[in-house]
Design an enzyme around this catalytic site. Structure first.
Site, short mmCIF file in Angstrom:
data_model
loop_
_atom_site.label_atom_id
_atom_site.label_comp_id
_atom_site.label_asym_id
_atom_site.label_seq_id
_atom_site.Cartn_x
_atom_site.Cartn_y
_atom_site.Cartn_z
N LEU A 12 0.82 -1.22 0.11
CA LEU A 12 0.03 -0.08 -0.06
C LEU A 12 0.95 1.26 -0.05
CD1 LEU A 12 -2.75 1.24 0.02
CD2 LEU A 12 -2.58 1.09 2.85
N ALA A 71 3.60 -1.60 9.04
CA ALA A 71 2.90 -2.42 10.00
C ALA A 71 3.61 -3.70 9.92
CB ALA A 71 1.58 -2.37 9.44
N TYR A 72 3.42 -4.56 11.14
CA TYR A 72 4.01 -5.70 11.00
C TYR A 72 2.81 -6.75 10.51
CZ TYR A 72 5.42 -10.29 13.04
OH TYR A 72 6.23 -11.41 13.36
N THR A 73 2.67 -7.27 9.34
CA THR A 73 1.77 -7.85 8.46
C THR A 73 1.54 -9.34 8.68
OG1 THR A 73 2.98 -7.71 6.70
CG2 THR A 73 1.23 -5.90 7.29
N TYR A 135 -2.60 -10.22 15.68
CA TYR A 135 -2.28 -9.26 14.87
C TYR A 135 -3.63 -8.50 14.80
CZ TYR A 135 -2.63 -7.19 10.27
OH TYR A 135 -3.13 -6.30 8.94
N LYS A 139 -3.87 -4.32 15.71
CA LYS A 139 -4.32 -3.55 15.07
C LYS A 139 -5.53 -2.66 15.82
CE LYS A 139 -3.37 -2.64 11.30
NZ LYS A 139 -2.15 -1.88 10.83
N1 LIG Z 1 -2.08 -6.86 2.91
C1 LIG Z 1 -3.41 -7.03 3.39
O1 LIG Z 1 -4.08 -7.86 2.86
C2 LIG Z 1 -4.06 -5.91 4.38
C3 LIG Z 1 -5.31 -6.33 4.88
C4 LIG Z 1 -5.57 -5.43 5.74
C5 LIG Z 1 -5.10 -4.45 6.24
N2 LIG Z 1 -3.69 -4.15 6.00
C6 LIG Z 1 -3.13 -3.11 6.53
O2 LIG Z 1 -2.74 -2.29 5.52
C7 LIG Z 1 -1.46 -1.68 5.85
C8 LIG Z 1 -0.42 -1.69 4.84
O3 LIG Z 1 -0.39 -3.10 4.52
P1 LIG Z 1 0.56 -3.89 3.42
O4 LIG Z 1 0.04 -5.22 2.77
O5 LIG Z 1 1.11 -2.65 2.48
O6 LIG Z 1 2.00 -4.35 4.19
P2 LIG Z 1 3.36 -4.54 3.79
O7 LIG Z 1 3.48 -5.02 2.29
O8 LIG Z 1 3.82 -5.60 4.74
O9 LIG Z 1 3.99 -3.38 3.89
C9 LIG Z 1 4.52 -2.65 5.26
C10 LIG Z 1 5.72 -1.96 5.27
O10 LIG Z 1 5.91 -1.38 6.51
C11 LIG Z 1 7.44 -1.94 6.72
N3 LIG Z 1 7.74 -1.91 8.17
C12 LIG Z 1 7.65 -3.04 8.91
N4 LIG Z 1 7.97 -2.61 10.00
C13 LIG Z 1 8.37 -1.31 10.05
C14 LIG Z 1 8.73 -0.43 11.19
N5 LIG Z 1 9.14 -0.83 12.28
N6 LIG Z 1 9.05 1.16 10.73
C15 LIG Z 1 8.63 1.21 9.50
N7 LIG Z 1 8.34 0.40 8.58
C16 LIG Z 1 8.00 -0.90 8.85
C17 LIG Z 1 7.70 -3.18 5.91
O11 LIG Z 1 8.99 -3.43 5.99
P3 LIG Z 1 9.46 -5.07 5.80
O12 LIG Z 1 8.62 -5.58 4.64
O13 LIG Z 1 11.07 -4.96 5.67
O14 LIG Z 1 8.83 -5.87 7.04
C18 LIG Z 1 6.92 -2.87 4.79
O15 LIG Z 1 7.82 -2.14 3.59
C19 LIG Z 1 -1.02 -2.09 7.19
O16 LIG Z 1 -1.46 -1.25 8.23
C20 LIG Z 1 -1.82 -3.58 7.15
O17 LIG Z 1 -2.03 -3.86 8.62
C21 LIG Z 1 -3.31 -4.93 4.87
#
Ligand SMILES: NC(=O)c1ccc[n+]([C@@H]2O[C@H](COP(=O)([O-])OP(=O)(O)OC[C@H]3O[C@@H](n4cnc5c(N)ncnc54)[C@H](OP(=O)(O)O)[C@@H]3O)[C@@H](O)[C@H]2O)c1
Length: 293
Positions: A12, A71-73, A135, A139
């Site tokens: 995202l 986020a920690y996802t 998780y 959140k």
């Molecule tokens: N993906 C889904 O299906 C989904 C569904 C519902 C809600 N969400 C929410 O949407 C948001 C974005 O999700 P996404 O899918 O884009 O997640 P993502 O692809 O895992 O991206 C999260 C990013 O945050 C980085 N990160 C991790 N720990 C960090 C820290 N301590 N400080 C700064 N950056 C850090 C990660 O780096 P690393 O990769 O190196 O850890 C990654 O680049 C999150 O809040 C998630 O909870 C996602």
């Protein structure tokens, strides 16, 4: 406006940085040494667990808006290492709130349908959350911290994100396409429901929240409410791959560490009415993704 995006290398975060940089000054931040997809967007290495560094960057850059995509996802990982999940998803958010309360600025935070128990989804914004895994608990805790804060905020819950971004750790679409392209059989659960969401559509909704200075809690998700097996079949259909390679399984058989909400997903009527954004079906989104890939 100056907009700081955390987690900018994530699925995202990349979508938001690409879209918002067309009209705003973006400070993209993540834990990595570089921004993986652009040399022209300003980048700061930032771990949101580091309170001092969060404060320092917000003081220096003075963003009017922080979009927290960090986020920690890893849902199962969060059960194994609760501390790590809490430190990012709750501790990191506390640091952002604290820095914004000192320097001014609004927080736009991303949350999830995993705050619900999945007994009777999809869910609207006013339904009571009750997470079934850690998780989801982190959140929900982060949402509550923000709601209890004095800073201006918007929280947008989403679910089952997919998109075309560069660093996709766990992209379901890419995984299905790769496996089926190699003629491998895959087993997909047929009992976890949601409304898969195109990350570009969510970035558009975040852009609208910025444009109209919307505040409060919003749900944004795709148009189709389906299970993961049906989602995989749609992916095979769009990419011209063999659907007979996709077999059904159940969550119980898969034995995932973290319990999952079965009937999850989101109702987005409030968002449609107040933000007037586009919502996409899986076929619409995958077709556009395929055309632009
Ligand atoms: N993906 C889904 O299906 C989904 C569904 C519902 C809600 N969400 C929410 O949407 C948001 C974005 O999700 P996404 O899918 O884009 O997640 P993502 O692809 O895992 O991206 C999260 C990013 O945050 C980085 N990160 C991790 N720990 C960090 C820290 N301590 N400080 C700064 N950056 C850090 C990660 O780096 P690393 O990769 O190196 O850890 C990654 O680049 C999150 O809040 C998630 O909870 C996602």
């Amino acid at each position: 406006m100056v907009i700081l995006i955390t987690g900018a290398n994530g699925m995202l975060g990349e979508e938001c940085a690409r879209l918002l940089s067309r009209t705003h000054d973006i400070i993209a931040c993540d834990v990595h040494d570089t921004l993986q997809y652009s040399d022209s967007i300003v980048y700061e290495k930032l771990n949101i667990m580091n309170e001092q560094r969060v404060l320092e960057i917000i003081r220096q850059r003075k963003p009017q808006i922080v979009v927290n995509c960090a986020a920690y996802t890893d849902v199962d990982g969060a059960e194994r290492d609760r501390r790590a999940a809490w430190d990012v998803n709750v501790g990191g958010v506390q640091h952002l709130i604290s820095a914004l309360s000192k320097n001014g600025g609004k927080l736009i935070h991303i949350s999830t349908d995993y705050v619900f128990d999945g007994c009777a989804g999809p869910y609207a914004e006013d339904e009571p959350p009750k997470p079934v895994n850690y998780y989801g608990q982190t959140k929900l805790d982060s949402e509550n911290l923000i709601k209890d804060s004095q800073i201006p905020w918007a929280i947008i819950r989403t679910n089952v994100l997919f998109g075309n971004t560069k660093l996709q750790k766990a992209s379901f679409v890419r995984w299905v396409v790769e496996k089926l392209s190699r003629f491998e059989t895959i087993s997909i659960v047929n009992d976890q429901f949601g409304n898969p969401t195109w990350s570009y559509g969510l970035a558009q909704a975040i852009n609208r929240i910025i444009e109209i200075d919307a505040r409060g809690l919003y749900h944004y998700a795709g148009k189709d409410y389906i299970n993961r097996f049906e989602f995989a079949l749609k992916i095979a259909g769009i990419f011209g791959l063999d659907p007979t390679l996709i077999k059904t399984t159940t969550t119980r058989a898969l034995n995932q560490l973290a319990p999952r909400p079965f009937k999850a997903g989101l109702i987005c009527e409030k968002t449609a009415k107040e933000l007037q954004v586009d919502f996409y079906s899986i076929i619409e989104a995958l077709t556009m993704m395929k055309e632009t890939a």
